[in-house]
Write a protein that holds these residues in place. Structure first.
Motif, PDB file in Angstrom:
ATOM      1  N   HIS A 206      50.716  26.877  72.957  1.00  0.00           N
ATOM      2  CA  HIS A 206      49.901  26.760  71.754  1.00  0.00           C
ATOM      3  C   HIS A 206      48.407  26.836  72.052  1.00  0.00           C
ATOM      4  N   VAL A 207      47.934  26.043  72.996  1.00  0.00           N
ATOM      5  CA  VAL A 207      46.496  25.985  73.243  1.00  0.00           C
ATOM      6  C   VAL A 207      45.998  27.251  73.932  1.00  0.00           C
ATOM      7  N   SER A 208      46.802  27.815  74.820  1.00  0.00           N
ATOM      8  CA  SER A 208      46.367  29.044  75.498  1.00  0.00           C
ATOM      9  C   SER A 208      46.185  30.187  74.507  1.00  0.00           C
ATOM     10  N   THR A 209      47.090  30.307  73.548  1.00  0.00           N
ATOM     11  CA  THR A 209      46.942  31.366  72.542  1.00  0.00           C
ATOM     12  C   THR A 209      45.762  31.080  71.619  1.00  0.00           C
ATOM     13  N   ALA A 210      45.512  29.801  71.325  1.00  0.00           N
ATOM     14  CA  ALA A 210      44.353  29.450  70.492  1.00  0.00           C
ATOM     15  C   ALA A 210      43.054  29.828  71.203  1.00  0.00           C
ATOM     16  N   ILE A 211      42.988  29.576  72.505  1.00  0.00           N
ATOM     17  CA  ILE A 211      41.788  29.926  73.279  1.00  0.00           C
ATOM     18  C   ILE A 211      41.597  31.437  73.292  1.00  0.00           C
ATOM     19  N   PHE A 277      50.902  33.281  65.131  1.00  0.00           N
ATOM     20  CA  PHE A 277      51.848  32.660  66.061  1.00  0.00           C
ATOM     21  C   PHE A 277      51.315  31.323  66.570  1.00  0.00           C
ATOM     22  N   THR A 278      49.996  31.239  66.795  1.00  0.00           N
ATOM     23  CA  THR A 278      49.394  29.994  67.273  1.00  0.00           C
ATOM     24  C   THR A 278      49.657  28.842  66.303  1.00  0.00           C
ATOM     25  N   TRP A 302      42.360  23.032  58.885  1.00  0.00           N
ATOM     26  CA  TRP A 302      41.317  24.001  59.182  1.00  0.00           C
ATOM     27  C   TRP A 302      41.851  25.204  59.965  1.00  0.00           C
ATOM     28  N   SER A 303      42.929  25.012  60.700  1.00  0.00           N
ATOM     29  CA  SER A 303      43.578  26.172  61.310  1.00  0.00           C
ATOM     30  C   SER A 303      44.131  27.095  60.237  1.00  0.00           C
ATOM     31  N   PHE A 304      44.711  26.490  59.206  1.00  0.00           N
ATOM     32  CA  PHE A 304      45.247  27.288  58.107  1.00  0.00           C
ATOM     33  C   PHE A 304      44.121  27.930  57.301  1.00  0.00           C
TER      34      PHE A 304
END
Length: 358
Positions: A206-211, A277-278, A302-304
């Protein structure tokens, strides 16, 4: 046990040293990029001479075979960047080096220094991971150092792929220095283990794709911002205006507004599915950690909102009346939502994601 603790502490100190060293090299790259723009600038006489040369020097001719078996000589067509229907056809600028040998030399030095700083910072991130024996993005300090590393890596990846993106170099290095400065000054957190809720393989996913998404969104935002400046510059020229010498020196060397617009759109459109996907991966992780997939936590909201912003941008690009500057404003708002989701929510808003520390 004591030996392992001492080893981890040494790796943490090495990580800090490498991060500071990368900042020093990024600073040298910053000045080299400045030199590229300065020495690549043409004087008014030089710009006039170049314009006259372009008008008087014919383009290289090409030979084609006719139906009768002979040959005919045709002028090579001028290559331009075509924008949306009804818009201008403007050739791309020569780049930050301005087509000059000295400017190009400083530009190559800047890219070399940026590459070296990237390798040093990446080594610092890896050392941090080894010191804590987990993914090196468990708090804002680790996220910031990893984020800047990935952003520079994406930029260098475009250069390796022979994409004309060296104009990103100066704003990118400037942003990286600001990011690392904030990280080592205000966000510095001693290396430590994660709370049980975060100690999951979903942290890697999750965090790697967000970065990665954030780093690529950043490159798209730079392209969008420069598109707005270049588009205003082209509009002023098209309406008979006379831009100032600084605007001519800087903006005329950028790619055409249509090229910048296309770059930003392609980057944002390509990374948007991964951002989707994140969010889904985060929901699955929340189900494992907290027993619910969605709880309207501030970070989730806020991601949404960021997802909605980029979805609106992509929809605007497909709508006739919202292409160009209107769509660009939406893209910048969407990236602003991403930044608030990271800095604003983590620092100013209390949420379930706050227990990782700053």
């Amino acid at each position: 046990m004591i030996l392992a603790a001492e080893t981890n502490e040494s790796l943490a100190q090495l990580s800090d040293l490498l991060v500071y060293s990368s900042m020093a090299v990024y600073t040298l790259a910053f000045f080299a990029h400045i030199a590229e723009w300065v020495f690549g600038s043409r004087s008014k006489v030089g710009r006039t001479a170049a314009a006259l040369t372009e008008r008087t020097t014919p383009a290289p001719a090409v030979q084609v075979r006719t139906a009768a078996g002979g040959t005919a000589v045709l002028d090579r067509p001028k290559v331009v960047t075509r924008s949306a229907a009804g818009a201008r056809d403007v050739p791309d600028g020569p780049g930050a080096a301005g087509g000059t040998v000295k400017g190009d030399l400083y530009g190559r030095i800047a890219v070399s220094l940026t590459s070296l700083a990237f390798l040093i910072e990446a080594a610092g991130v890896i050392s941090r991971a080894l010191s804590v024996q987990r993914a090196p993005w468990g708090n804002m300090y680790e996220f910031s150092t990893t984020f800047s590393t990935v952003a520079v890596g994406a930029y260098l990846g475009f250069l390796v792929a022979k994409k004309n993106v060296r104009w990103i170099g100066l704003p990118l290095v400037t942003t990286v220095l600001l990011d690392l400065g904030m990280a080592v000054t205000w966000l510095k957190t001693p290396s430590d283990q994660l709370v049980p809720a975060l100690d999951s393989y979903w942290l890697w996913i999750h965090v790697s794709t967000a970065i990665f998404c954030g780093a690529v969104f950043y490159l798209g935002a730079v392209g969008t911002l420069l598109y707005l400046f270049r588009d205003s510059y082209e509009n002023k020229l098209a309406t008979g205006g006379n831009p100032g010498s600084f605007a001519r020196s800087v903006l005329e060397r950028l790619p055409a507004a249509a090229t910048l617009d296309k770059f930003s759109y392609r980057v944002n459109a390509a990374i948007f599915p991964l951002w989707t996907f994140t969010i889904i991966a985060g929901a699955i992780w929340a189900g494992d950690a907290w027993g619910r997939y969605w709880g309207w936590d501030a970070k989730e909201v806020w991601s949404f909102i960021t997802w909605v912003g980029y979805a609106a941008y992509l929809h605007a690009r497909a709508t006739a009346g919202w292409k160009g500057r209107k769509a660009a404003y939406i893209a910048l708002i969407a990236f602003g939502c991403f930044l608030f989701n990271y800095y604003g929510v983590n620092i100013f808003v209390s949420s379930k994601h706050s227990y990782a520390g700053v």
